[in-house]
Design a protein around this motif. Structure first.
Motif, PDB file in Angstrom:
ATOM      1  N   PHE A  85      69.404  43.157  84.019  1.00  0.00           N
ATOM      2  CA  PHE A  85      68.949  41.598  83.471  1.00  0.00           C
ATOM      3  C   PHE A  85      70.450  40.785  83.314  1.00  0.00           C
ATOM      4  CE2 PHE A  85      65.957  38.557  81.473  1.00  0.00           C
ATOM      5  CZ  PHE A  85      66.738  37.735  80.897  1.00  0.00           C
ATOM      6  N   GLY A  86      71.569  41.580  83.372  1.00  0.00           N
ATOM      7  CA  GLY A  86      72.914  40.954  83.453  1.00  0.00           C
ATOM      8  C   GLY A  86      73.421  40.764  81.766  1.00  0.00           C
ATOM      9  N   CYS A  87      73.372  41.567  80.792  1.00  0.00           N
ATOM     10  CA  CYS A  87      73.900  41.541  79.879  1.00  0.00           C
ATOM     11  C   CYS A  87      74.921  42.542  79.600  1.00  0.00           C
ATOM     12  CB  CYS A  87      72.943  41.652  78.531  1.00  0.00           C
ATOM     13  SG  CYS A  87      71.490  40.609  78.526  1.00  0.00           S
ATOM     14  N   THR A  88      75.846  42.173  79.048  1.00  0.00           N
ATOM     15  CA  THR A  88      77.226  43.367  78.755  1.00  0.00           C
ATOM     16  C   THR A  88      76.653  44.318  77.593  1.00  0.00           C
ATOM     17  OG1 THR A  88      78.191  41.609  77.221  1.00  0.00           O
ATOM     18  CG2 THR A  88      79.108  41.784  79.518  1.00  0.00           C
ATOM     19  N   LEU A  89      77.042  45.456  77.982  1.00  0.00           N
ATOM     20  CA  LEU A  89      76.346  46.574  77.001  1.00  0.00           C
ATOM     21  C   LEU A  89      77.423  47.639  76.733  1.00  0.00           C
ATOM     22  CD1 LEU A  89      72.964  47.944  77.624  1.00  0.00           C
ATOM     23  CD2 LEU A  89      75.043  49.557  77.744  1.00  0.00           C
ATOM     24  N   LYS A  90      77.497  48.158  75.754  1.00  0.00           N
ATOM     25  CA  LYS A  90      78.350  49.439  75.467  1.00  0.00           C
ATOM     26  C   LYS A  90      77.810  50.328  74.554  1.00  0.00           C
ATOM     27  CE  LYS A  90      80.653  47.597  71.286  1.00  0.00           C
ATOM     28  NZ  LYS A  90      81.810  47.228  70.661  1.00  0.00           N
ATOM     29  N   ARG A  91      77.994  51.441  74.511  1.00  0.00           N
ATOM     30  CA  ARG A  91      77.524  52.643  73.711  1.00  0.00           C
ATOM     31  C   ARG A  91      78.046  52.666  72.395  1.00  0.00           C
ATOM     32  NH1 ARG A  91      73.022  56.464  75.242  1.00  0.00           N
ATOM     33  NH2 ARG A  91      72.165  55.540  77.039  1.00  0.00           N
ATOM     34  N   VAL A  92      77.369  52.847  71.111  1.00  0.00           N
ATOM     35  CA  VAL A  92      77.878  52.852  70.022  1.00  0.00           C
ATOM     36  C   VAL A  92      77.801  54.532  69.689  1.00  0.00           C
ATOM     37  CG1 VAL A  92      77.680  52.250  67.530  1.00  0.00           C
ATOM     38  CG2 VAL A  92      77.218  50.580  69.310  1.00  0.00           C
ATOM     39  N   SER A  93      78.787  55.087  69.341  1.00  0.00           N
ATOM     40  CA  SER A  93      79.029  56.587  69.298  1.00  0.00           C
ATOM     41  C   SER A  93      78.157  56.972  67.996  1.00  0.00           C
ATOM     42  CB  SER A  93      80.167  57.098  69.316  1.00  0.00           C
ATOM     43  OG  SER A  93      81.296  56.392  68.617  1.00  0.00           O
ATOM     44  N   ILE A 104      72.749  51.672  71.905  1.00  0.00           N
ATOM     45  CA  ILE A 104      73.424  50.701  72.823  1.00  0.00           C
ATOM     46  C   ILE A 104      73.693  49.622  72.004  1.00  0.00           C
ATOM     47  CG2 ILE A 104      72.898  52.167  74.852  1.00  0.00           C
ATOM     48  CD1 ILE A 104      70.488  50.440  75.109  1.00  0.00           C
ATOM     49  N   ARG A 105      74.663  48.690  72.470  1.00  0.00           N
ATOM     50  CA  ARG A 105      74.666  47.540  71.867  1.00  0.00           C
ATOM     51  C   ARG A 105      75.268  46.483  72.834  1.00  0.00           C
ATOM     52  NH1 ARG A 105      77.297  46.244  66.376  1.00  0.00           N
ATOM     53  NH2 ARG A 105      78.117  43.935  66.411  1.00  0.00           N
ATOM     54  N   PHE A 106      74.328  45.377  72.863  1.00  0.00           N
ATOM     55  CA  PHE A 106      74.649  44.272  73.877  1.00  0.00           C
ATOM     56  C   PHE A 106      74.513  43.186  73.314  1.00  0.00           C
ATOM     57  CE2 PHE A 106      69.840  43.687  74.238  1.00  0.00           C
ATOM     58  CZ  PHE A 106      69.494  44.743  73.686  1.00  0.00           C
ATOM     59  N   THR A 107      75.135  41.998  74.157  1.00  0.00           N
ATOM     60  CA  THR A 107      75.187  40.479  73.758  1.00  0.00           C
ATOM     61  C   THR A 107      73.918  39.852  74.176  1.00  0.00           C
ATOM     62  OG1 THR A 107      77.478  40.779  73.607  1.00  0.00           O
ATOM     63  CG2 THR A 107      76.575  38.640  73.562  1.00  0.00           C
ATOM     64  N   LEU A 108      73.107  39.329  73.583  1.00  0.00           N
ATOM     65  CA  LEU A 108      72.157  38.243  73.887  1.00  0.00           C
ATOM     66  C   LEU A 108      72.588  37.043  74.571  1.00  0.00           C
ATOM     67  CD1 LEU A 108      69.410  38.850  71.075  1.00  0.00           C
ATOM     68  CD2 LEU A 108      69.622  40.190  73.159  1.00  0.00           C
ATOM     69  N   PRO A 109      71.791  36.641  75.412  1.00  0.00           N
ATOM     70  CA  PRO A 109      72.210  35.197  76.029  1.00  0.00           C
ATOM     71  C   PRO A 109      72.461  34.017  74.988  1.00  0.00           C
ATOM     72  CG  PRO A 109      70.201  35.897  77.220  1.00  0.00           C
ATOM     73  CD  PRO A 109      70.614  36.996  76.115  1.00  0.00           C
ATOM     74  N   THR A 110      71.746  34.281  73.421  1.00  0.00           N
ATOM     75  CA  THR A 110      72.319  33.284  72.660  1.00  0.00           C
ATOM     76  C   THR A 110      73.522  33.675  71.786  1.00  0.00           C
ATOM     77  OG1 THR A 110      70.541  34.690  71.397  1.00  0.00           O
ATOM     78  CG2 THR A 110      69.712  32.674  72.206  1.00  0.00           C
ATOM     79  N   GLY A 111      74.103  34.809  72.363  1.00  0.00           N
ATOM     80  CA  GLY A 111      75.466  35.233  71.849  1.00  0.00           C
ATOM     81  C   GLY A 111      75.385  36.266  70.521  1.00  0.00           C
ATOM     82  N   HIS A 112      74.203  36.540  70.037  1.00  0.00           N
ATOM     83  CA  HIS A 112      73.942  37.671  69.102  1.00  0.00           C
ATOM     84  C   HIS A 112      73.952  38.868  69.627  1.00  0.00           C
ATOM     85  CE1 HIS A 112      71.251  34.196  68.071  1.00  0.00           C
ATOM     86  NE2 HIS A 112      71.677  34.107  66.865  1.00  0.00           N
ATOM     87  N   GLN A 113      74.560  39.952  68.664  1.00  0.00           N
ATOM     88  CA  GLN A 113      74.598  41.239  68.902  1.00  0.00           C
ATOM     89  C   GLN A 113      73.390  41.966  68.759  1.00  0.00           C
ATOM     90  OE1 GLN A 113      77.508  42.958  70.259  1.00  0.00           O
ATOM     91  NE2 GLN A 113      77.919  40.568  70.697  1.00  0.00           N
ATOM     92  N   MET A 114      72.780  42.828  69.606  1.00  0.00           N
ATOM     93  CA  MET A 114      71.580  43.573  69.476  1.00  0.00           C
ATOM     94  C   MET A 114      71.943  44.846  69.664  1.00  0.00           C
ATOM     95  SD  MET A 114      67.689  43.158  71.208  1.00  0.00           S
ATOM     96  CE  MET A 114      66.423  44.233  70.850  1.00  0.00           C
TER      97      MET A 114
END
Ligand SMILES: O=C/C=C/C=C(\O)C(=O)O
Ligand SMILES: [Fe+2]
Length: 304
Positions: A85-93, A104-114
């Motif tokens: 989809f194009g969101c930047t994503l990382k793994r939270v250990s 897994i943690r990613f930034t929404l198009p609205t800037g929120h962290q999910m």
């Protein structure tokens, strides 16, 4: 259908002990642990270790919110769909937060962290699972069943809705459209769990929290919540009323840091084939405050 529900929210609060007192004695959540400056809390009708995490910070707001997935393998499945989809994503250990596994943690198009997570310690409910009584013996404050939903503010409601409905395979129960039908200024979405919403977005400045809502049983419990809040001088923004959006009963108020809370009862049931309800922008005030039909200035501007 791997995503089950919103399971957690981590709030930034100004004074940790004052906030713990509010969320345990007035809201009625149970403190289940502390680690690295964070306090972990759960509602009596939740079985996972926690659903609310408080971290002390210089400004209030939402650090992140998280949805629980059915299987560990769902993390990898959604990781690919979110990246596509194009969101930047990382793994939270595992172990980053008390009682939690990998996420897994990613930034929404609205800037929120999910975050999406599967592994969290199971605490169970005080009512147990063998011949259970309907309520636990000891209950304090408003004593909600659960963290029910969050409402977030951000600019691109249309794109974040596509992320939830296309990449995360969730469902849109309601949307608010401009009169010309061109733009989406509000969106209510849920996982396949029958709820009217697990999350909602309203157009406004990016990466803001509007409210975190807790589920109470009935309209009378909303009234009783108002009584308790008044008893403890908690600032009530909107006294008990009806939502036509989600068809729930509601009251809005603020935690000591200025984060808006909601005690929410009712709400209709949804199915994967429920048709999406459309509101036109001119009816927003009627949709939210069904009796007074007027918008409240703080409801639009008091964001954290
Ligand atoms: O802000 C616009 C709509 C709010 C609706 C709710 O908070 C709800 O349905 O829980
Ligand atoms: Fe709400």
């Amino acid at each position: 259908m791997g995503i089950m529900r919103i399971g957690k929210a981590e709030l930034r609060v100004l004074d940790l002990e004052e906030s713990v007192n509010y969320y345990t004695n007035i809201i009625g959540l149970e403190e289940v642990g502390r680690s690295a400056g964070r306090v972990y809390l759960k509602a009596w009708d939740e079985f996972d270790h926690h659903s609310l995490v408080l971290q002390e910070a210089d400004s209030p707001g939402l650090d992140h919110f998280a949805f629980k997935v059915r299987n560990e393998s769902d993390l990898e499945y959604y990781e690919r769909k979110i990246e596509q989809f194009g969101c930047t994503l990382k793994r939270v250990s595992k172990g980053t937060r008390l009682a939690e596994g990998e996420a897994i943690r990613f930034t929404l198009p609205t800037g929120h962290q999910m975050e999406l997570y599967h592994d969290i310690e199971h605490l169970g409910k005080k009512t147990g699972t063998l011949n259970p009584h309907p309520w636990p013996d000891e209950m304090k404050g408003i004593a909600p069943h659960r963290l029910d939903h969050v409402l977030l503010i951000g600019d691109d409601v249309k794109t974040v809705t596509r992320l939830f409905t296309e990449a995360l395979e969730m469902f849109q129960s309601e949307r608010i459209m401009t009169l010309d039908g061109e733009d989406m200024v509000g969106s209510f979405m849920h996982a396949q769990n029958g709820k009217a919403h697990d999350i909602a977005f309203i157009k406004g400045p990016d990466n803001k929290l509007h409210h975190a809502a807790f589920k109470v049983e009935t309209w009378f419990d909303v009234l009783q919540a108002a009584d308790r809040l008044a008893r403890y001088d908690v600032p009530i923004e909107v006294t008990p009323t009806r939502h036509a959006m989600t068809r729930a009963e509601t009251i809005y108020f603020f935690d000591p840091s200025g984060n808006r809370n909601e005690a929410y009862s009712g709400g209709y049931i949804t199915y994967p084939d429920s048709p999406t309800i459309t509101w036109t922008e001119d009816k927003i005030a009627h949709g939210i405050f069904y009796h007074r039909k007027e918008m409240i200035e703080s409801f639009v501007n008091a964001l954290t």
